[in-house]
Design an enzyme around this catalytic site. Structure first.
Site, PDB file in Angstrom:
ATOM      1  N   HIS A 229       0.809  -1.218   0.000  1.00 41.65           N
ATOM      2  CA  HIS A 229       0.000   0.000   0.000  1.00 41.65           C
ATOM      3  C   HIS A 229       0.846   1.274   0.000  1.00 41.65           C
ATOM      4  CE1 HIS A 229      -3.643   2.175  -0.231  1.00 41.65           C
ATOM      5  NE2 HIS A 229      -3.224   2.959   0.724  1.00 41.65           N
TER       6      HIS A 229
ATOM      7  N   HIS B 140      -9.367   0.439 -11.325  1.00 47.11           N
ATOM      8  CA  HIS B 140      -9.045   1.454 -10.315  1.00 47.11           C
ATOM      9  C   HIS B 140      -7.592   1.911 -10.419  1.00 47.11           C
ATOM     10  CE1 HIS B 140      -8.507   3.440  -6.471  1.00 47.11           C
ATOM     11  NE2 HIS B 140      -7.541   2.584  -6.193  1.00 47.11           N
ATOM     12  N   PHE B 141      -6.653   0.953 -10.411  1.00 47.44           N
ATOM     13  CA  PHE B 141      -5.266   1.454 -10.356  1.00 47.44           C
ATOM     14  C   PHE B 141      -4.753   1.893 -11.727  1.00 47.44           C
ATOM     15  CE2 PHE B 141      -4.480  -3.244 -10.083  1.00 47.44           C
ATOM     16  CZ  PHE B 141      -3.804  -3.397 -11.278  1.00 47.44           C
ATOM     17  N   HIS B 142      -5.525   1.620 -12.785  1.00 44.91           N
ATOM     18  CA  HIS B 142      -5.150   2.248 -14.046  1.00 44.91           C
ATOM     19  C   HIS B 142      -5.608   3.714 -14.072  1.00 44.91           C
ATOM     20  CE1 HIS B 142      -3.923  -1.716 -15.388  1.00 44.91           C
ATOM     21  NE2 HIS B 142      -3.247  -1.091 -16.325  1.00 44.91           N
TER      22      HIS B 142
ATOM     23  N   TYR C 298       1.646   5.112  -2.472  1.00 44.33           N
ATOM     24  CA  TYR C 298       1.930   6.498  -2.058  1.00 44.33           C
ATOM     25  C   TYR C 298       3.323   6.932  -2.472  1.00 44.33           C
ATOM     26  CZ  TYR C 298      -2.552   7.012  -0.057  1.00 44.33           C
ATOM     27  OH  TYR C 298      -3.901   7.123   0.055  1.00 44.33           O
TER      28      TYR C 298
ATOM     29  N   ARG D 299      -9.904 -10.298 -12.242  1.00 42.61           N
ATOM     30  CA  ARG D 299      -8.676  -9.693 -12.754  1.00 42.61           C
ATOM     31  C   ARG D 299      -7.668 -10.818 -12.980  1.00 42.61           C
ATOM     32  NH1 ARG D 299      -5.586  -7.045  -7.515  1.00 42.61           N
ATOM     33  NH2 ARG D 299      -4.065  -6.515  -9.101  1.00 42.61           N
ATOM     34  N   ARG D 300      -6.556 -10.513 -13.591  1.00 44.34           N
ATOM     35  CA  ARG D 300      -5.433 -11.438 -13.715  1.00 44.34           C
ATOM     36  C   ARG D 300      -5.829 -12.786 -14.270  1.00 44.34           C
ATOM     37  NH1 ARG D 300      -1.920 -10.832  -8.235  1.00 44.34           N
ATOM     38  NH2 ARG D 300      -0.670  -9.168  -9.046  1.00 44.34           N
TER      39      ARG D 300
END
Lengths: 550, 156
Positions: free
Chosen positions: A223, A374-376, A227, A439-440
């Site tokens: 996580h 989301h993380f794209h 950041y 996913r994946r």
């Protein structure tokens, strides 16, 4: 800012540029892998030459999630320190080169095992799937190399403080050091797991591995990793963008405070990636959920501060009405436009993140392609467009060139192409994820299941978005190569904003590193000690390796 | 440290909403019992096939509308691969893996939990709609990961 340089020293520039070459090479290879993945998942394309889907996925995650980001960030941080805290000494610069080489050797080692098909374990390398030992050794070298560079940065910053006793440190250097402290504390987890668990286990020196401990150590790192990607983007937003638009930094003190809060609340929160896992008491999961959400506070501060900078600038140019200032912003300047679009994407990205980290809602989307969507938005749009925006002035600054009008225009087009491609890809990922698409996973109709058939139109939309994004990658590489080798010679500014006159003086408490690292240590101990001891005391028999499944 | 008046309003409002939100999530978890799958039961990962109830996997009727469903996960299949559940059944699902980590998910329901070697993963779900539901693996488990599946048929 006593010894702030007008220009980053040539030799420091070479060190930063070396990092950028690796980063953009990783973008090309990792991006190509990404394109192929979206094509496979459309169901209309099969991979040639015995390339495995999961091999590509490992390439994509390792090169873009770990290599592109870490190399770009370390290059940017060295350049920022050289600009605002003075030229690096030859010893510090040499240490930086040793860090760079260590990371590059590590990357080569890991990449080789993946290409040989011995490490299709994805970038999270969950045990007990087992990769070749040199996959793990390579990753360890990347981390160790980044530590060497980090210590070079800490030493450089320490020298500045010694030479300027009692002074407020340069904001950009302060943020660079804060980012490296976050990285150092976070990587302790993954380094411990790789060195103590994975490497001995992959050589066969120990027979079994504790799966839950390895996952917990990974997410203790995983996580704050996000950041670590985000904070350098925030450096550009807080310090560089105000100067690019011709405005001022809203408040130096609040910028520092928000970085402290990000440091404190990005680490003791890894359980929100493990919400659906056995072996962890749900009360501890909830505690970490609460800690996770504390980052809402510095995020709100950041949003306020940025838009305050924009509005003050617009009004100083004579804008009237509630939103008149919006039109005064320099929309034609790629150094502003690319990061600004990144900021806008962070609004839906943040909303999705709130769902992901919620104690119960998580199980609706956990491990579905929603998370990929989301993380794209976060790393692959907000962070990446900001990094591109940084590259548009930093590369020519370092190579003694200027960005031509044509290249600036191409960079605007690049940003628009990225926006369109990502809107297609990420939106369809979010929707398919809500319907349960994993996913994946390679293309599958799951025995022609009616539910899986419903996902296929979304997967075709993902392939369209992925193809548009690949065009965006080609465009940014054209710009990068132009700025590095072919753009006309000249001087490009390294924009460092000044603090607004009416802003308050910065309290020295914000410079008290020992205090903040101490508070961080206490938070980590509170969040992790009891559940971690529980995992060890109540551990099941360990897991033997599985290599033949890859 | 001085805060701008507008920033004070913005942060007070934002942080206020944040705490309301966390309170809602907390009430859901502690007062209403909506916790994510968090079983702490352990099992020897090499002896799953010999350990009850996984030596005889499948649906077991407990009493009334209460059932227990025991499943074994392994690369790249679930045992059993087809499960019939009567509509309205409250089913406690237990899953254990014989090899690597898997992700047990029933598409179209809230059942979604990690299955890790050494642990029994447990979640209770009431099946109130009839139809066929796809059970899949949503955590990468190797070359055939995308083929790992089972079916749940909820019938009247």
């Amino acid at each position: 800012m006593i010894n702030s340089n007008f220009k980053v020293d040539r030799n420091d520039g070479k060190l930063a540029m070396a990092h950028f070459y690796v980063a953009f090479a990783a973008l090309l290879l990792g991006g190509t892998a990404g394109l192929l993945q979206t094509l496979v998942r459309s169901g209309k394309f099969t991979l040639p030459a015995g390339i495995g889907y999961y091999q590509l996925l490992t390439v994509h995650g390792v090169l873009l999630g770990l290599v592109l980001t870490t190399f770009f960030i370390i290059g940017f941080l060295f350049a920022s320190l050289s600009k605002t805290a003075g030229t690096l000494s030859s010893k510090i610069r040499l240490t930086g080169w040793i860090g760079f080489l260590t990371m590059t050797i590590g990357t080569a080692s890991t990449a080789t095992t993946i290409l040989l098909g011995e490490a299709s374990v994805l970038y999270t390398f969950y045990a007990p799937l087992q990769a070749h030992p040199f996959f793990y050794i390579g990753l360890a070298l990347v981390v160790v190399g980044s530590w060497i560079s980090g210590f070079a940065m800490f030493t450089h910053f320490g020298k500045w403080k010694k030479a300027n006793p009692g002074q407020v440190t340069p904001l950009l250097s302060y943020m660079a050091i804060m980012t490296m402290i976050l990285w150092l504390v976070a990587t302790l987890g993954v380094a411990a797991s790789v060195l103590i668990q994975f490497i001995p286990w992959s050589f066969g020196w120990v027979e079994t591995i504790d799966v839950l401990i390895s996952r917990t150590l990974f997410w203790y790192f995983g996580h704050p990793l996000v950041y670590f990607w985000l904070l350098p983007a925030y450096m550009a937003w807080y310090v560089v963008i105000p100067k690019v638009i011709g405005g001022k930094i809203f408040s130096d003190a609040l910028a520092r405070l928000s970085f402290i809060l990000f440091l404190l609340f990005s680490i003791p929160v890894g359980f929100h990636h493990q919400l659906t896992e056995p072996g962890i008491d749900p009360n501890w999961k909830y505690l970490q959920v609460v800690l996770t959400f504390m980052v809402v506070i510095p995020s709100l501060m950041t949003a306020f501060s940025l838009f305050a900078s924009f509005e003050s600038y617009g009004r100083s140019k004579g804008a009237t009405g509630l939103f008149g200032w919006f039109r005064k912003l320099p929309w034609g300047d790629a150094r502003f436009f690319a990061p600004f679009i990144g900021m806008l994407f962070f609004i839906p990205a943040g909303a999705g993140g709130i769902i992901n980290a919620s104690h119960q809602m998580n199980q609706v989307i956990h491990n579905t392609i929603w998370v990929t969507g989301h993380f794209h938005l976060t790393v692959a749009t907000t962070v990446l467009l900001t990094f591109f925006g940084i590259a548009y002035w930093l590369i020519p600054h370092l190579t003694g060139r200027v960005m031509t009008k044509a290249m600036n225009k191409l960079a605007i087009v690049q940003t628009i192409v990225w926006t369109i491609g990502m809107t297609f890809m990420s939106t369809s990922m979010h929707f398919a994820g809500l319907l349960g698409a994993p996913r994946r996973s390679a293309f599958s109709t799951y025995g022609d299941s009616a539910q899986a058939m419903d996902w296929i139109p979304y997967q075709i939309a993902q392939a369209i978005g992925g193809s548009i994004l690949f065009i965006g990658i080609i465009l940014v590489l054209v710009i990068f190569i132009n700025l590095a080798f072919f753009a006309p010679k000249g001087e490009t500014e390294f924009p460092v904003g000044e603090v607004a006159k009416e802003a308050e003086k910065t309290p020295m408490l914000l410079e008290n590193w020992k205090l903040w690292v101490g508070v961080l240590a206490v938070l980590i101990l509170i969040a992790y000690t009891i559940p971690f001891v529980d995992m060890i005391q109540n551990a099941p028999p360990g897991a033997k390796p599985f290599k033949h499944l890859l | 440290m001085h805060l701008h008046k507008f920033e004070k309003i913005w942060l007070t409002f934002g942080i206020g909403i944040l705490f309301v939100f966390l309170a809602v999530v907390g009430v859901g978890a502690f007062a209403m019992g909506h916790q994510p799958a968090s079983s702490i039961k352990t099992i020897d990962p090499e002896k799953v096939a010999e350990t009850a109830p996984f030596d005889n996997p499948g649906l077991v009727h407990i009493e009334g509308n209460k059932y227990e469903l025991n499943l074994v996960a392994e690369a790249f299949a679930y045992t059993p691969s087809t499960i019939q559940i009567p509509k309205g059944a409250e089913v406690t699902i237990n899953v254990a893996t014989k090899d690597v980590v898997h992700g047990f998910s029933i598409a179209g329901t809230n059942v979604n939990m990690m299955v890790e070697p050494g642990y029994v993963s447990t979640y209770t779900q009431t099946f109130s709609k009839t139809g066929e539901f796809l059970v899949l693996c949503n955590e990468y488990c190797g070359a055939g990961h995308h083929l790992m599946m089972a079916k749940v048929e909820v019938t009247e």
